[in-house]
Design an enzyme around this catalytic site. Structure first.
Site, PDB file in Angstrom:
ATOM      1  N   LYS A  42     -10.328  16.803  12.495  1.00  0.00           N
ATOM      2  CA  LYS A  42      -9.531  17.823  12.722  1.00  0.00           C
ATOM      3  C   LYS A  42     -10.284  19.068  12.595  1.00  0.00           C
ATOM      4  O   LYS A  42     -10.279  20.131  13.441  1.00  0.00           O
ATOM      5  CB  LYS A  42      -8.155  17.889  12.530  1.00  0.00           C
ATOM      6  CG  LYS A  42      -7.348  16.349  12.891  1.00  0.00           C
ATOM      7  CD  LYS A  42      -5.957  16.592  12.330  1.00  0.00           C
ATOM      8  CE  LYS A  42      -5.130  14.959  12.513  1.00  0.00           C
ATOM      9  NZ  LYS A  42      -5.395  14.502  13.867  1.00  0.00           N
ATOM     10  N   ASN A 185       2.845  19.411  16.533  1.00  0.00           N
ATOM     11  CA  ASN A 185       3.427  18.720  17.377  1.00  0.00           C
ATOM     12  C   ASN A 185       4.795  18.236  17.135  1.00  0.00           C
ATOM     13  O   ASN A 185       5.312  18.635  16.204  1.00  0.00           O
ATOM     14  CB  ASN A 185       2.145  17.588  18.052  1.00  0.00           C
ATOM     15  CG  ASN A 185       2.413  16.546  17.055  1.00  0.00           C
ATOM     16  OD1 ASN A 185       3.390  16.288  16.143  1.00  0.00           O
ATOM     17  ND2 ASN A 185       1.388  15.566  17.108  1.00  0.00           N
ATOM     18  N   GLY A 213       4.704  32.864  12.037  1.00  0.00           N
ATOM     19  CA  GLY A 213       4.745  32.417  13.333  1.00  0.00           C
ATOM     20  C   GLY A 213       4.789  31.002  13.716  1.00  0.00           C
ATOM     21  O   GLY A 213       3.967  30.324  12.815  1.00  0.00           O
ATOM     22  N   ASP A 244      -8.061  11.198  28.080  1.00  0.00           N
ATOM     23  CA  ASP A 244      -8.394  10.923  26.644  1.00  0.00           C
ATOM     24  C   ASP A 244      -7.654  12.374  25.829  1.00  0.00           C
ATOM     25  O   ASP A 244      -8.317  13.397  25.932  1.00  0.00           O
ATOM     26  CB  ASP A 244      -9.850  10.883  26.212  1.00  0.00           C
ATOM     27  CG  ASP A 244     -10.135  10.481  24.630  1.00  0.00           C
ATOM     28  OD1 ASP A 244      -9.407  10.977  24.025  1.00  0.00           O
ATOM     29  OD2 ASP A 244     -11.604  10.273  24.563  1.00  0.00           O
ATOM     30  N   ASP A 250      -6.494  20.175  18.601  1.00  0.00           N
ATOM     31  CA  ASP A 250      -7.512  20.535  17.953  1.00  0.00           C
ATOM     32  C   ASP A 250      -7.942  21.801  18.915  1.00  0.00           C
ATOM     33  O   ASP A 250      -8.224  23.076  18.377  1.00  0.00           O
ATOM     34  CB  ASP A 250      -8.558  19.688  17.493  1.00  0.00           C
ATOM     35  CG  ASP A 250      -8.071  18.881  16.552  1.00  0.00           C
ATOM     36  OD1 ASP A 250      -7.043  19.142  15.608  1.00  0.00           O
ATOM     37  OD2 ASP A 250      -8.572  17.646  16.404  1.00  0.00           O
ATOM     38  N   SER A 280      -9.773  19.833  28.083  1.00  0.00           N
ATOM     39  CA  SER A 280     -10.271  18.832  27.305  1.00  0.00           C
ATOM     40  C   SER A 280      -9.825  17.522  27.558  1.00  0.00           C
ATOM     41  O   SER A 280     -10.308  16.405  27.296  1.00  0.00           O
ATOM     42  CB  SER A 280     -10.125  19.359  25.575  1.00  0.00           C
ATOM     43  OG  SER A 280      -8.629  19.112  25.463  1.00  0.00           O
TER      44      SER A 280
HETATM   45  O1  RIB Z   1      -7.309  15.505  16.188  1.00  0.00           O
HETATM   46  C1  RIB Z   1      -7.953  14.434  16.306  1.00  0.00           C
HETATM   47  C2  RIB Z   1      -9.025  13.849  15.295  1.00  0.00           C
HETATM   48  O2  RIB Z   1      -8.029  13.319  14.149  1.00  0.00           O
HETATM   49  C3  RIB Z   1      -9.951  12.803  15.293  1.00  0.00           C
HETATM   50  O3  RIB Z   1     -11.131  13.594  15.827  1.00  0.00           O
HETATM   51  C4  RIB Z   1     -10.164  11.966  14.273  1.00  0.00           C
HETATM   52  O4  RIB Z   1     -11.186  12.417  13.569  1.00  0.00           O
HETATM   53  C5  RIB Z   1      -8.871  12.604  13.227  1.00  0.00           C
HETATM   54  O5  RIB Z   1      -9.176  13.437  12.476  1.00  0.00           O
END
Ligand code: RIB
Length: 304
Positions: A42, A185, A213, A244, A250, A280
């Site tokens: 992350k 989330n 915030g 995907d 992130d 993404s």
């Molecule tokens: O948020 C996705 C990520 O969560 C992945 O890339 C994995 O490595 C986990 O950390």
């Protein structure tokens, strides 16, 4: 205008990704349709999202002395992330075992490896970098005591901090007032907002805990952005053919941080971040799926 850098304090993982017709149930064995080993984590994903959007970014973290360690550092550097504050330590790097199903949904098991070795003392060694940041991004894949120390360091030097509470874990009461942006989330928000289901109610409860915030990330529904003592409203998501979703949250956080540090208001920043995340999810991989600034600008220009 020279912007202060964004500093990510977070995890760096190698993702071991199996494509599967569905997420397996307990006790079930499935035949997968594909496999990839691809950089993730992350923290590292958020750093790569920032770098691809053209903002200066550092990551503070650790990788192992195994075969994955150098590949993970290389991936960060190729994206433009400064890795001066990434150390290689004995033992394995962090990994994530990930199943990605047909409509892009995923399930993830993280084994922290070197990420578990990032201590408060290690952050102290990088305090000057942290204090120089325009914003610090944290998640919860480092040890909880380290995440707490990161927030304390930011509070001490007056640096705004965005905490992505993933994976969700109980947080001490003292931490809430140190959080500038809290970005759960839906599942994570339920843990912190006493199971409240509506975004409006969750945001109200989270702001009452002391954060400045809140951005509630609700996937295809959009995001609900609320500021303490200020406005609160939805920012719609963009339509996307998801294949995907790994790293989409992130991507949102990295892009949101870039837009905020460039001076956009939180709702405009969330729209920019939604566009980045929408791109993404149409690509495979976590770091590999992060869009460039040109791609996001073109995407938004087509949707005026
Ligand atoms: O948020 C996705 C990520 O969560 C992945 O890339 C994995 O490595 C986990 O950390």
């Amino acid at each position: 205008m020279t912007l202060k850098p964004i500093v990510v304090i977070g995890s760096i993982n190698m993702d071991l990704v199996a494509l599967t017709p569905q997420i397996p149930l307990a006790g079930q064995t499935l035949i997968g349709t594909g496999f990839a080993t691809t950089p993730g984590g992350k923290g590292a994903n958020q750093a790569v999202a920032v770098a691809r959007l053209g903002a200066p970014v550092y990551i503070v973290g650790m990788v192992g002395e195994d075969v994955f360690g150098q590949a993970l550092v290389d991936s960060l550097q190729e994206a433009g992330v400064a890795t001066d504050s990434v150390s290689r330590v004995d033992g394995p790097s962090g990994i994530a075992s990930i199943a990605v199903a047909t409509r892009g949904e995923n399930s993830i098991i993280v084994v922290p490896g070197a990420n578990g070795r990032v201590t408060p003392d290690y952050l102290d060694r990088h305090e000057a970098l942290i204090a120089s940041a325009g914003m610090v991004l944290c998640q919860l894949e480092l040890p909880m005591g380290t995440a707490q120390h990161a927030l304390a360091l930011c509070a001490r030097s007056g640096v705004p901090v965005m905490l992505d509470p993933a994976p969700a874990a109980p947080l001490p009461d003292s931490i809430w007032p140190q959080i500038t942006w809290f970005t759960p989330n839906e599942t994570e928000a339920a843990l912190y907002a006493d199971g409240a289901l509506s975004a409006e109610e969750s945001a109200r409860l989270l702001l009452a805990r002391g954060v400045s915030g809140v951005v509630l990330k609700r996937g295809a529904e959009g995001s609900y952005v609320a500021v303490r003592g200020g406005a609160a409203h939805w920012v719609p998501a963009f339509n996307a053919q998801a294949i995907d979703t790994v790293g989409a949250g992130d991507c949102f956080n990295g892009a949101f941080a870039v837009a905020l540090t460039e001076g956009l208001d939180p709702w405009a920043a969330a729209r920019f971040a939604s566009a980045a995340a929408a791109i993404s999810v149409t690509r495979r991989g976590a770091q590999a799926s992060m869009p460039t600034r040109t791609e996001v600008d073109q995407f938004l220009a087509q949707r005026l």
